[in-house]
Design a protein around this motif. Structure first.
Motif, PDB file in Angstrom:
ATOM      1  N   ALA A  28       5.037  11.842  21.146  1.00  0.00           N
ATOM      2  CA  ALA A  28       5.155  10.813  20.115  1.00  0.00           C
ATOM      3  C   ALA A  28       4.850  11.365  18.735  1.00  0.00           C
ATOM      4  N   GLY A  29       3.903  12.307  18.671  1.00  0.00           N
ATOM      5  CA  GLY A  29       3.522  12.858  17.377  1.00  0.00           C
ATOM      6  C   GLY A  29       4.388  13.999  16.908  1.00  0.00           C
ATOM      7  N   ALA A  30       5.033  14.699  17.844  1.00  0.00           N
ATOM      8  CA  ALA A  30       5.756  15.930  17.506  1.00  0.00           C
ATOM      9  C   ALA A  30       6.889  15.701  16.522  1.00  0.00           C
ATOM     10  N   PHE A  31       7.733  14.696  16.774  1.00  0.00           N
ATOM     11  CA  PHE A  31       8.892  14.536  15.894  1.00  0.00           C
ATOM     12  C   PHE A  31       8.479  14.002  14.528  1.00  0.00           C
ATOM     13  N   LEU A  32       7.401  13.205  14.489  1.00  0.00           N
ATOM     14  CA  LEU A  32       6.897  12.726  13.199  1.00  0.00           C
ATOM     15  C   LEU A  32       6.238  13.868  12.424  1.00  0.00           C
TER      16      LEU A  32
ATOM     17  N   LEU B 240       9.034  15.757  10.842  1.00  0.00           N
ATOM     18  CA  LEU B 240       9.556  15.086   9.657  1.00  0.00           C
ATOM     19  C   LEU B 240       8.624  15.285   8.469  1.00  0.00           C
ATOM     20  N   LEU B 241       7.320  15.153   8.713  1.00  0.00           N
ATOM     21  CA  LEU B 241       6.345  15.328   7.640  1.00  0.00           C
ATOM     22  C   LEU B 241       6.363  16.768   7.124  1.00  0.00           C
ATOM     23  N   ALA B 242       6.527  17.723   8.032  1.00  0.00           N
ATOM     24  CA  ALA B 242       6.572  19.120   7.608  1.00  0.00           C
ATOM     25  C   ALA B 242       7.818  19.390   6.768  1.00  0.00           C
ATOM     26  N   GLN B 243       8.934  18.767   7.123  1.00  0.00           N
ATOM     27  CA  GLN B 243      10.175  18.953   6.371  1.00  0.00           C
ATOM     28  C   GLN B 243      10.059  18.425   4.946  1.00  0.00           C
ATOM     29  N   MET B 244       9.200  17.407   4.783  1.00  0.00           N
ATOM     30  CA  MET B 244       9.035  16.836   3.448  1.00  0.00           C
ATOM     31  C   MET B 244       8.350  17.816   2.517  1.00  0.00           C
ATOM     32  N   GLY B 245       7.522  18.691   3.077  1.00  0.00           N
ATOM     33  CA  GLY B 245       6.828  19.671   2.257  1.00  0.00           C
ATOM     34  C   GLY B 245       5.842  19.018   1.311  1.00  0.00           C
ATOM     35  N   SER B 246       5.322  19.775   0.431  1.00  0.00           N
ATOM     36  CA  SER B 246       4.301  19.283  -0.492  1.00  0.00           C
ATOM     37  C   SER B 246       4.866  18.393  -1.571  1.00  0.00           C
ATOM     38  N   GLU B 247       6.219  18.457  -1.785  1.00  0.00           N
ATOM     39  CA  GLU B 247       6.804  17.668  -2.853  1.00  0.00           C
ATOM     40  C   GLU B 247       7.301  16.328  -2.356  1.00  0.00           C
ATOM     41  N   GLY B 248       7.255  16.095  -1.035  1.00  0.00           N
ATOM     42  CA  GLY B 248       7.587  14.792  -0.499  1.00  0.00           C
ATOM     43  C   GLY B 248       9.060  14.449  -0.473  1.00  0.00           C
TER      44      GLY B 248
ATOM     45  N   GLU C  36      11.989  13.049  26.512  1.00  0.00           N
ATOM     46  CA  GLU C  36      10.737  13.582  27.048  1.00  0.00           C
ATOM     47  C   GLU C  36       9.574  12.645  26.794  1.00  0.00           C
ATOM     48  N   LEU C  37       9.615  11.931  25.687  1.00  0.00           N
ATOM     49  CA  LEU C  37       8.572  10.938  25.399  1.00  0.00           C
ATOM     50  C   LEU C  37       8.581   9.851  26.466  1.00  0.00           C
ATOM     51  N   LEU C  38       9.759   9.333  26.766  1.00  0.00           N
ATOM     52  CA  LEU C  38       9.853   8.304  27.799  1.00  0.00           C
ATOM     53  C   LEU C  38       9.448   8.856  29.164  1.00  0.00           C
ATOM     54  N   ALA C  39       9.828  10.104  29.445  1.00  0.00           N
ATOM     55  CA  ALA C  39       9.466  10.716  30.729  1.00  0.00           C
ATOM     56  C   ALA C  39       7.953  10.829  30.881  1.00  0.00           C
ATOM     57  N   ALA C  40       7.266  11.183  29.801  1.00  0.00           N
ATOM     58  CA  ALA C  40       5.809  11.307  29.855  1.00  0.00           C
ATOM     59  C   ALA C  40       5.155   9.954  30.121  1.00  0.00           C
TER      60      ALA C  40
ATOM     61  N   LEU D 160       0.820  -1.203   0.000  1.00  0.00           N
ATOM     62  CA  LEU D 160       0.000   0.000   0.000  1.00  0.00           C
ATOM     63  C   LEU D 160       0.862   1.265   0.000  1.00  0.00           C
ATOM     64  N   CYS D 161       1.925   1.237   0.821  1.00  0.00           N
ATOM     65  CA  CYS D 161       2.768   2.421   0.944  1.00  0.00           C
ATOM     66  C   CYS D 161       3.797   2.512  -0.166  1.00  0.00           C
ATOM     67  N   GLY D 162       4.225   1.333  -0.658  1.00  0.00           N
ATOM     68  CA  GLY D 162       5.280   1.324  -1.651  1.00  0.00           C
ATOM     69  C   GLY D 162       6.495   2.045  -1.100  1.00  0.00           C
ATOM     70  N   PRO D 163       7.188   2.803  -1.915  1.00  0.00           N
ATOM     71  CA  PRO D 163       8.381   3.490  -1.451  1.00  0.00           C
ATOM     72  C   PRO D 163       8.088   4.870  -0.870  1.00  0.00           C
ATOM     73  N   GLU D 164       6.812   5.215  -0.737  1.00  0.00           N
ATOM     74  CA  GLU D 164       6.448   6.561  -0.327  1.00  0.00           C
ATOM     75  C   GLU D 164       6.690   6.772   1.164  1.00  0.00           C
ATOM     76  N   LEU D 165       7.734   7.514   1.485  1.00  0.00           N
ATOM     77  CA  LEU D 165       8.093   7.747   2.877  1.00  0.00           C
ATOM     78  C   LEU D 165       6.980   8.468   3.630  1.00  0.00           C
ATOM     79  N   ARG D 166       6.348   9.440   2.990  1.00  0.00           N
ATOM     80  CA  ARG D 166       5.282  10.181   3.664  1.00  0.00           C
ATOM     81  C   ARG D 166       4.186   9.241   4.164  1.00  0.00           C
ATOM     82  N   GLN D 167       3.791   8.301   3.356  1.00  0.00           N
ATOM     83  CA  GLN D 167       2.727   7.375   3.747  1.00  0.00           C
ATOM     84  C   GLN D 167       3.150   6.503   4.918  1.00  0.00           C
ATOM     85  N   VAL D 168       4.400   6.070   4.913  1.00  0.00           N
ATOM     86  CA  VAL D 168       4.905   5.260   6.026  1.00  0.00           C
ATOM     87  C   VAL D 168       4.903   6.075   7.314  1.00  0.00           C
ATOM     88  N   LEU D 169       5.375   7.325   7.239  1.00  0.00           N
ATOM     89  CA  LEU D 169       5.407   8.175   8.423  1.00  0.00           C
ATOM     90  C   LEU D 169       4.000   8.461   8.939  1.00  0.00           C
TER      91      LEU D 169
END
Length: 232
Positions: A211-215, A218-226, A194-198, A87-96
């Protein structure tokens, strides 16, 4: 785990079962080529059509990958992982995005369900991960980071969520490998302290946010062009 001659009833299903066991046990490692068709025919004591049908079925669910002119390779260790990879294939955005959905809920539940044993395992795993980051040891970072997230989800003690996450382990490791950049100084890499501390402090909302912040980053860094981010 040697191959054994199949019985004469349900031949295709029997061959599928044997191949699945060889893959899941690691006898046939992920990414490696399986024995050629002629060898399987001899070892299993079945016809070529039976072997081809079994391989075709396992390729359809993503467990195997047939590469014309090159052979058949192990693509995933179980059907869930195979389906996700298809389903995801090589698409990193979908995996993230899939990782985020499962890991955020896993962290939220873990904050309320984790045991002392879970915390000890997470602490050891995170220490190993942080040490690997300091050494900029790519292979070790990938292994320990993926294992930390696996153990975090396991600490949720939700068997359905755990099973789903186990199914994407290869995709998780692949995403860590893709986003880890040894050119970035160790102190600039993502910290899960901090994740482990929480989770340790029993704060579900904070754990989910961490847990969601760093992902999300990463998704924001990919931008619209992936394009692939480089900050894990």
């Amino acid at each position: 785990m040697p191959l054994v001659t199949a019985k004469r009833t349900g031949l295709v299903d029997q061959v599928i079962t044997q191949i699945r066991e060889l893959v899941s046990s690691g006898e046939w490692p992920l990414g490696e080529k399986i024995p050629p068709e002629a060898e399987l025919v001899t070892a299993l004591g079945v016809g070529r059509n039976t072997v081809r049908e079994a391989v075709r079925a396992l390729s359809h669910v993503g467990l195997l990958e047939v590469r014309q002119g090159d052979g058949t390779f192990v693509r995933a260790t179980n059907e869930i992982s195979g389906a996700v990879r298809k389903l995801c294939g090589p698409e990193l955005r979908q995996v993230l995005e899939v990782r985020r959905a499962l890991e955020v809920e896993g962290a939220r539940l873990a904050a309320g369900a984790r045991t002392d044993d879970d915390l000890r395992e997470l602490e050891v795993c995170l220490a190993d991960r942080n040490a690997a980051v300091q050494r900029l040891d790519r292979a070790e970072v990938v292994a320990t980071d993926a294992e930390f997230h696996r153990r975090l989800v396991a600490a949720s003690h939700n068997p359905v969520l755990i099973s789903l996450y186990e199914g994407i382990r290869e995709a998780v490791a692949s995403s860590v490998a893709t986003t880890f950049d040894p050119a970035i100084p160790p102190e600039q890499h993502v910290s899960h302290t901090e994740l482990l501390a929480a989770v340790r402090d029993g704060e579900p909302r904070r754990a989910a946010e961490e847990a969601g912040a760093f992902l999300d980053e990463l998704l924001a860094q990919m931008g619209s062009e992936g394009q692939s981010p480089k900050s894990v």
